[in-house]
Design an enzyme around this catalytic site. Structure first.
Site, PDB file in Angstrom:
ATOM      1  N   GLU A   1     -10.099 -42.273 -10.309  1.00 24.97           N
ATOM      2  CA  GLU A   1      -9.691 -40.914  -9.953  1.00 24.97           C
ATOM      3  C   GLU A   1      -8.460 -41.001  -9.050  1.00 24.97           C
ATOM      4  OE1 GLU A   1     -11.527 -36.763  -8.117  1.00 24.97           O
ATOM      5  OE2 GLU A   1     -12.526 -38.674  -7.720  1.00 24.97           O
TER       6      GLU A   1
ATOM      7  N   HIS B   1      -8.286 -36.845  -1.125  1.00 28.96           N
ATOM      8  CA  HIS B   1      -7.542 -38.068  -1.438  1.00 28.96           C
ATOM      9  C   HIS B   1      -6.431 -38.287  -0.412  1.00 28.96           C
ATOM     10  CE1 HIS B   1      -9.093 -38.837  -5.655  1.00 28.96           C
ATOM     11  NE2 HIS B   1      -9.638 -37.686  -5.328  1.00 28.96           N
TER      12      HIS B   1
ATOM     13  N   ASP C   1     -24.020 -28.234  -7.550  1.00 35.80           N
ATOM     14  CA  ASP C   1     -24.733 -28.225  -6.270  1.00 35.80           C
ATOM     15  C   ASP C   1     -24.728 -26.862  -5.603  1.00 35.80           C
ATOM     16  OD1 ASP C   1     -22.096 -28.078  -5.479  1.00 35.80           O
ATOM     17  OD2 ASP C   1     -22.145 -29.815  -4.142  1.00 35.80           O
ATOM     18  N   GLY C   2     -24.041 -25.873  -6.196  1.00 37.49           N
ATOM     19  CA  GLY C   2     -23.975 -24.555  -5.603  1.00 37.49           C
ATOM     20  C   GLY C   2     -23.040 -24.464  -4.421  1.00 37.49           C
TER      21      GLY C   2
ATOM     22  N   HIS D   1     -19.799 -26.636  -4.398  1.00 34.37           N
ATOM     23  CA  HIS D   1     -18.470 -26.817  -4.973  1.00 34.37           C
ATOM     24  C   HIS D   1     -18.067 -25.655  -5.877  1.00 34.37           C
ATOM     25  CE1 HIS D   1     -18.856 -30.912  -3.481  1.00 34.37           C
ATOM     26  NE2 HIS D   1     -17.577 -31.086  -3.746  1.00 34.37           N
TER      27      HIS D   1
ATOM     28  N   ASP E   1     -20.312 -36.457  -8.563  1.00 36.33           N
ATOM     29  CA  ASP E   1     -19.239 -36.730  -7.598  1.00 36.33           C
ATOM     30  C   ASP E   1     -19.856 -37.272  -6.302  1.00 36.33           C
ATOM     31  OD1 ASP E   1     -16.589 -36.943  -6.832  1.00 36.33           O
ATOM     32  OD2 ASP E   1     -16.442 -34.869  -6.121  1.00 36.33           O
TER      33      ASP E   1
ATOM     34  N   GLY F   1     -16.242 -35.029  -1.900  1.00 36.41           N
ATOM     35  CA  GLY F   1     -17.326 -35.469  -2.762  1.00 36.41           C
ATOM     36  C   GLY F   1     -18.564 -34.627  -2.543  1.00 36.41           C
TER      37      GLY F   1
END
Length: 385
Positions: free
Chosen positions: A130, A142, A249-250, A252, A276, A311
């Site tokens: 990535e 990043h 996950d609710g 992101h 992730d 993440g």
């Protein structure tokens, strides 16, 4: 070699349910699903003890687990730890993911991955790189100092290793790769994924035509869907040739936005689940480091000090429960999003993703309320709850 028959549970093969049936496997592969009365003579019978038996989960974006970040441990031991950690949550095949790093670390990860294949590390399917060829404007967590354009040296390193892995994914942004580079990667079998980009709808479409196959964590770190400029999100949903990963996950992505995307997605490309996940999965860690920066773990979130998401703190079986119990998706579709669809997106559906004759005997035993019982990779139980 003696066949083995797993009986005593309902079986979902990726498409339909089988009642009063057994999964028969031999030499690491599935032989058949047969009525209990038709179990082959001499087969070793394993009683599942109720619950459901489903295809193993496939995760195409896994940054870490078991206390290990791939960036910090670009070794066979690091890969093995990550694979083992996620097997506890039903993942039977995964792409350990290197977040943007130096050329030296990238080369080390590729070398470790090649050795992991030789050692047949259970669950190791290949690598996901990535970055570092992303957009600074959509960098997320990043490290901006490591983001850069793809050059000939980068391309040559990638092309030299593709044949070493069953699957190899790379996330790139049109801002830092050319259409020609994408075409060369795709022609050699890479799963080229568009992500961390400000690309317009038209640019994203061009890169899809050049060979890009997937989109990295839909909605996150990409140009949004607008009514005059549909952006990367619009291209992901409207382009049939693109598959798209989704973090379920609710956090992101809002549940309503997930449902909108699922209704809008044009096929044959599908939306599939990725975790992730970072190093805390399977541990009680409350913080860790990424490229020298502290990441905090609080209430299901992983963030930099400034609140930027870094993440996710979720595993695959938890994702299935979220899709089914929170979003209200049928259980069958929730299961396909973590098995059938990622297998199709990563071009390994001829080996994995469903319970069909000839495919790898990768499967998960769950309770009726979707709790883990055991994980099987290649016909071997690698995790027992």
């Amino acid at each position: 070699m003696t066949s083995k028959a797993i009986r005593g549970s309902r079986i979902f093969d990726g498409e339909t349910w089988h009642e009063a049936s057994s999964l028969v496997l031999s030499e690491g592969r599935i032989e058949a699903i047969v009525a209990d009365a038709d179990i082959p003579a001499g087969a070793e019978v394993v009683d599942a003890g109720g619950g459901i038996l489903v295809p193993g989960f496939i995760d195409l974006q896994v940054n870490g687990g078991g206390g290990v970040m791939l960036n910090d441990h670009p070794t066979v031991a690091g890969l093995r730890t990550i694979c083992t950690a996620h097997a506890r949550f039903g993942t039977t095949a995964l792409l350990p993911t290197l977040i943007t790093d130096t050329t030296e670390t990238t080369a080390a990860v590729i070398s470790a991955g090649q050795q992991a294949i030789k050692e047949k590390v259970p669950g190791f399917l290949g690598l996901h790189l990535e970055g570092p060829h992303l957009s600074l404007a959509r960098k997320g967590a990043h490290d901006p100092s490591l983001i850069r354009p793809m050059d000939d040296t980068d391309l040559d390193l990638l092309l030299s290793c593709r044949d070493a892995f069953p699957a190899m994914m790379i996330t790139v942004a049109p801002e830092n790769v050319t259409e020609s580079q994408v075409s060369r990667l795709a022609d050699c079998g890479f799963i080229v994924s568009l992500g961390h980009t400000e690309a317009s709808f038209g640019t994203a479409r061009r890169y899809a035509n050049a060979g890009a196959r997937t989109v990295t964590h839909l909605y996150n770190a990409m140009s949004p869907l607008g009514h005059r400029e549909p952006g990367m999100v619009g291209a992901a949903l409207d382009t049939g040739g693109l598959h798209a990963g989704l973090i379920a996950d609710g956090i992101h992505v809002h549940p309503a936005a997930m449902l909108v995307a699922l209704r809008a997605k044009q096929g044959p490309g599908r939306i599939f689940v990725v975790t992730d996940a970072m190093s805390p999965i399977g541990t009680d860690l409350t913080s860790f480091t990424l490229n020298g920066r502290e990441i905090l773990r609080r209430n299901g979130r992983l963030t930099l000090a400034d609140g930027t998401l870094a993440g996710a703190d979720i595993d695959m079986i938890s994702s299935v429960r979220f899709l089914h119990l929170t979003l209200g998706l049928p259980l069958e579709e929730s299961l396909r999003m973590v098995s059938v669809y990622p297998a199709e997106a990563s071009q390994v559906a001829d080996r994995k993703g469903a319970l069909e004759a000839g495919l790898d005997a990768d499967f998960v035993l769950l309770t009726d309320d979707l709790q883990m019982k055991s994980t099987w990779i290649g016909g071997t139980c690698v995790y027992q709850a």
